[in-house]
Write a protein that holds these residues in place. Structure first.
Motif, PDB file in Angstrom:
ATOM      1  N   THR A  83      -0.706  -2.387  -4.543  1.00 32.10           N
ATOM      2  CA  THR A  83       0.148  -3.028  -5.544  1.00 32.10           C
ATOM      3  C   THR A  83       0.377  -4.476  -5.121  1.00 32.10           C
ATOM      4  O   THR A  83       0.694  -4.748  -3.966  1.00 32.10           O
ATOM      5  CB  THR A  83       1.502  -2.306  -5.667  1.00 32.10           C
ATOM      6  OG1 THR A  83       1.276  -0.954  -6.075  1.00 32.10           O
ATOM      7  CG2 THR A  83       2.392  -2.993  -6.688  1.00 32.10           C
ATOM      8  N   ILE A 101       0.874  -1.175   0.000  1.00 30.81           N
ATOM      9  CA  ILE A 101       0.000   0.000   0.000  1.00 30.81           C
ATOM     10  C   ILE A 101       0.906   1.218   0.000  1.00 30.81           C
ATOM     11  O   ILE A 101       1.758   1.367   0.873  1.00 30.81           O
ATOM     12  CB  ILE A 101      -0.925   0.012   1.227  1.00 30.81           C
ATOM     13  CG1 ILE A 101      -1.872  -1.190   1.196  1.00 30.81           C
ATOM     14  CG2 ILE A 101      -1.726   1.318   1.282  1.00 30.81           C
ATOM     15  CD1 ILE A 101      -2.741  -1.314   2.429  1.00 30.81           C
ATOM     16  N   ASN A 156      -0.426   7.553  -3.578  1.00 34.53           N
ATOM     17  CA  ASN A 156      -0.611   7.819  -5.007  1.00 34.53           C
ATOM     18  C   ASN A 156      -1.252   9.202  -5.104  1.00 34.53           C
ATOM     19  O   ASN A 156      -2.462   9.336  -5.178  1.00 34.53           O
ATOM     20  CB  ASN A 156      -1.497   6.746  -5.634  1.00 34.53           C
ATOM     21  CG  ASN A 156      -1.635   6.926  -7.132  1.00 34.53           C
ATOM     22  OD1 ASN A 156      -0.921   7.717  -7.749  1.00 34.53           O
ATOM     23  ND2 ASN A 156      -2.567   6.191  -7.726  1.00 34.53           N
ATOM     24  N   SER A 197      -2.936   3.509  -3.026  1.00 41.17           N
ATOM     25  CA  SER A 197      -3.219   2.447  -3.990  1.00 41.17           C
ATOM     26  C   SER A 197      -2.629   1.136  -3.500  1.00 41.17           C
ATOM     27  O   SER A 197      -1.751   1.102  -2.643  1.00 41.17           O
ATOM     28  CB  SER A 197      -2.629   2.808  -5.367  1.00 41.17           C
ATOM     29  OG  SER A 197      -1.215   2.908  -5.292  1.00 41.17           O
ATOM     30  N   ARG A 252      -0.105  -2.414 -10.015  1.00 37.53           N
ATOM     31  CA  ARG A 252      -0.868  -1.457  -9.218  1.00 37.53           C
ATOM     32  C   ARG A 252      -2.350  -1.506  -9.572  1.00 37.53           C
ATOM     33  O   ARG A 252      -2.732  -1.696 -10.725  1.00 37.53           O
ATOM     34  CB  ARG A 252      -0.322  -0.046  -9.436  1.00 37.53           C
ATOM     35  CG  ARG A 252      -1.012   1.024  -8.603  1.00 37.53           C
ATOM     36  CD  ARG A 252      -0.162   2.292  -8.536  1.00 37.53           C
ATOM     37  NE  ARG A 252       0.194   2.781  -9.849  1.00 37.53           N
ATOM     38  CZ  ARG A 252      -0.576   3.628 -10.547  1.00 37.53           C
ATOM     39  NH1 ARG A 252      -1.735   4.029 -10.056  1.00 37.53           N
ATOM     40  NH2 ARG A 252      -0.172   4.048 -11.724  1.00 37.53           N
ATOM     41  N   SER A 253      -3.207  -1.302  -8.560  1.00 39.54           N
ATOM     42  CA  SER A 253      -4.652  -1.331  -8.758  1.00 39.54           C
ATOM     43  C   SER A 253      -5.127  -0.077  -9.486  1.00 39.54           C
ATOM     44  O   SER A 253      -4.531   0.994  -9.382  1.00 39.54           O
ATOM     45  CB  SER A 253      -5.368  -1.444  -7.412  1.00 39.54           C
ATOM     46  OG  SER A 253      -5.148  -0.279  -6.641  1.00 39.54           O
ATOM     47  N   TYR A 254      -6.203  -0.216 -10.245  1.00 37.54           N
ATOM     48  CA  TYR A 254      -6.818   0.930 -10.907  1.00 37.54           C
ATOM     49  C   TYR A 254      -7.463   1.863  -9.878  1.00 37.54           C
ATOM     50  O   TYR A 254      -7.453   3.075 -10.040  1.00 37.54           O
ATOM     51  CB  TYR A 254      -7.902   0.457 -11.892  1.00 37.54           C
ATOM     52  CG  TYR A 254      -7.366  -0.360 -13.031  1.00 37.54           C
ATOM     53  CD1 TYR A 254      -6.729   0.245 -14.111  1.00 37.54           C
ATOM     54  CD2 TYR A 254      -7.502  -1.745 -13.037  1.00 37.54           C
ATOM     55  CE1 TYR A 254      -6.242  -0.508 -15.174  1.00 37.54           C
ATOM     56  CE2 TYR A 254      -7.016  -2.509 -14.092  1.00 37.54           C
ATOM     57  CZ  TYR A 254      -6.391  -1.881 -15.157  1.00 37.54           C
ATOM     58  OH  TYR A 254      -5.906  -2.629 -16.197  1.00 37.54           O
ATOM     59  N   LYS A 255      -8.026   1.281  -8.836  1.00 35.65           N
ATOM     60  CA  LYS A 255      -8.761   2.061  -7.851  1.00 35.65           C
ATOM     61  C   LYS A 255      -7.841   2.585  -6.765  1.00 35.65           C
ATOM     62  O   LYS A 255      -6.861   1.927  -6.389  1.00 35.65           O
ATOM     63  CB  LYS A 255      -9.857   1.194  -7.210  1.00 35.65           C
ATOM     64  CG  LYS A 255     -10.779   1.961  -6.284  1.00 35.65           C
ATOM     65  CD  LYS A 255     -11.938   1.091  -5.825  1.00 35.65           C
ATOM     66  CE  LYS A 255     -12.874   1.873  -4.920  1.00 35.65           C
ATOM     67  NZ  LYS A 255     -14.023   1.054  -4.470  1.00 35.65           N
ATOM     68  N   THR A 256      -8.135   3.782  -6.261  1.00 33.76           N
ATOM     69  CA  THR A 256      -7.380   4.350  -5.143  1.00 33.76           C
ATOM     70  C   THR A 256      -8.312   4.528  -3.950  1.00 33.76           C
ATOM     71  O   THR A 256      -9.544   4.528  -4.093  1.00 33.76           O
ATOM     72  CB  THR A 256      -6.756   5.700  -5.527  1.00 33.76           C
ATOM     73  OG1 THR A 256      -7.792   6.593  -5.989  1.00 33.76           O
ATOM     74  CG2 THR A 256      -5.705   5.531  -6.602  1.00 33.76           C
ATOM     75  N   TYR A 257      -7.704   4.706  -2.768  1.00 36.00           N
ATOM     76  CA  TYR A 257      -8.462   4.767  -1.519  1.00 36.00           C
ATOM     77  C   TYR A 257      -8.050   5.997  -0.719  1.00 36.00           C
ATOM     78  O   TYR A 257      -6.897   6.445  -0.779  1.00 36.00           O
ATOM     79  CB  TYR A 257      -8.229   3.485  -0.713  1.00 36.00           C
ATOM     80  CG  TYR A 257      -8.623   2.248  -1.483  1.00 36.00           C
ATOM     81  CD1 TYR A 257      -9.896   1.723  -1.381  1.00 36.00           C
ATOM     82  CD2 TYR A 257      -7.711   1.638  -2.352  1.00 36.00           C
ATOM     83  CE1 TYR A 257     -10.261   0.610  -2.121  1.00 36.00           C
ATOM     84  CE2 TYR A 257      -8.073   0.522  -3.092  1.00 36.00           C
ATOM     85  CZ  TYR A 257      -9.353   0.011  -2.967  1.00 36.00           C
ATOM     86  OH  TYR A 257      -9.720  -1.081  -3.716  1.00 36.00           O
ATOM     87  N   ASN A 303      -8.125  -6.222 -11.613  1.00 39.24           N
ATOM     88  CA  ASN A 303      -8.046  -4.841 -11.167  1.00 39.24           C
ATOM     89  C   ASN A 303      -6.641  -4.254 -11.127  1.00 39.24           C
ATOM     90  O   ASN A 303      -6.442  -3.137 -10.657  1.00 39.24           O
ATOM     91  CB  ASN A 303      -8.658  -4.727  -9.762  1.00 39.24           C
ATOM     92  CG  ASN A 303     -10.120  -5.108  -9.748  1.00 39.24           C
ATOM     93  OD1 ASN A 303     -10.973  -4.363 -10.200  1.00 39.24           O
ATOM     94  ND2 ASN A 303     -10.399  -6.303  -9.229  1.00 39.24           N
ATOM     95  N   ALA A 305      -7.604   1.066   2.253  1.00 39.66           N
ATOM     96  CA  ALA A 305      -6.851   0.169   1.367  1.00 39.66           C
ATOM     97  C   ALA A 305      -6.612  -1.183   2.034  1.00 39.66           C
ATOM     98  O   ALA A 305      -6.763  -2.238   1.411  1.00 39.66           O
ATOM     99  CB  ALA A 305      -5.521   0.821   0.981  1.00 39.66           C
TER     100      ALA A 305
END
Length: 219
Positions: A181, A171, A174, A179, A186-191, A217, A197
């Motif tokens: 990984t 984590i 970003n 994000s 790396r994931s498309y979605k962010t938190y 994802n 996350a």
């Protein structure tokens, strides 16, 4: 003269009571506990109330009889059809009036859908469905909290790392978000927060969907 005061009716009524064991066919209470009544499953115009086959009638207590005719909410015959987490105590049980976070939807063929809490759902469906769901939900939350604070999370500069089932999960910041990984992807979605996350990582691990998340994802 009132038809229900005639001797023919009293004989018919007592016959139906006797055939049903002198108890309510729904709740099982006896005439010593409640007032028993005869419920006609259907009515035929012009026919006197005692001019029916006994199989066309059943014994009900006054409360169950009223519920059968839709005068009060029925206490039996409900079916669980779904539930929802409202996120806070913003819901209200339509049976007892309690404030609720978790809503259970129950259905009665003659009454429609009600939104109720755990106790009322179990009571009206004559089951432990809501209690079991509540226990499962509580267990999930307890396990999630332990995962979030696990010592297996290692800090590497500004990156949090945990190893799970052969995957290296990171984590990292970003921009102003966080994000996920996995094995360098790396994931498309962010938190918004680290805990958000971490919670997503826990979700895909707990539900056995880590591989699915990895394949769908990550980039």
């Amino acid at each position: 003269m009132n038809l229900y005061k005639k001797s023919q009716w009293k004989v018919f009524r007592d016959t139906v009571f006797e055939l049903d064991g002198n108890v309510c066919s729904v709740c099982g209470r006896s005439k010593e506990e409640t007032i028993l009544q005869v419920h006609h499953k259907k009515y035929i115009r012009g026919r006197n109330p005692w001019e029916y086959a006994t199989q066309e009638c059943i014994t009900l207590c006054r409360g169950c009889h009223a519920a059968e005719h839709g005068l009060i909410m029925p206490k039996h015959g409900w079916e669980y059809v779904g539930d929802e987490d409202l996120g806070d105590l913003v819901g209200k049980c339509e049976c007892c009036g309690s404030s609720l976070r978790y809503i259970y939807y129950i259905l009665h063929q003659d009454w429609g859908v009600l939104e109720v809490g755990t106790h009322c759902c179990d009571l009206l469906t004559d089951s432990n469905i809501a209690s079991n769901l509540k226990e499962s939900r509580q267990r999930y939350e307890e396990r999630r909290e332990r995962f979030l604070s696990s010592s297996r999370w290692k800090q590497n500069e500004e990156i949090l790392v945990i190893k799970q089932l052969g995957y290296f999960i990171e984590i990292r910041m970003n921009g102003q978000m966080f994000s996920i990984t996995i094995n360098g992807k790396r994931s498309y979605k962010t938190y918004q927060t680290i805990d958000d996350a971490k919670s997503k990582v826990f979700e895909v691990i707990e539900t056995g969907k880590l591989m699915e998340y990895f394949n769908r994802n990550l980039k």
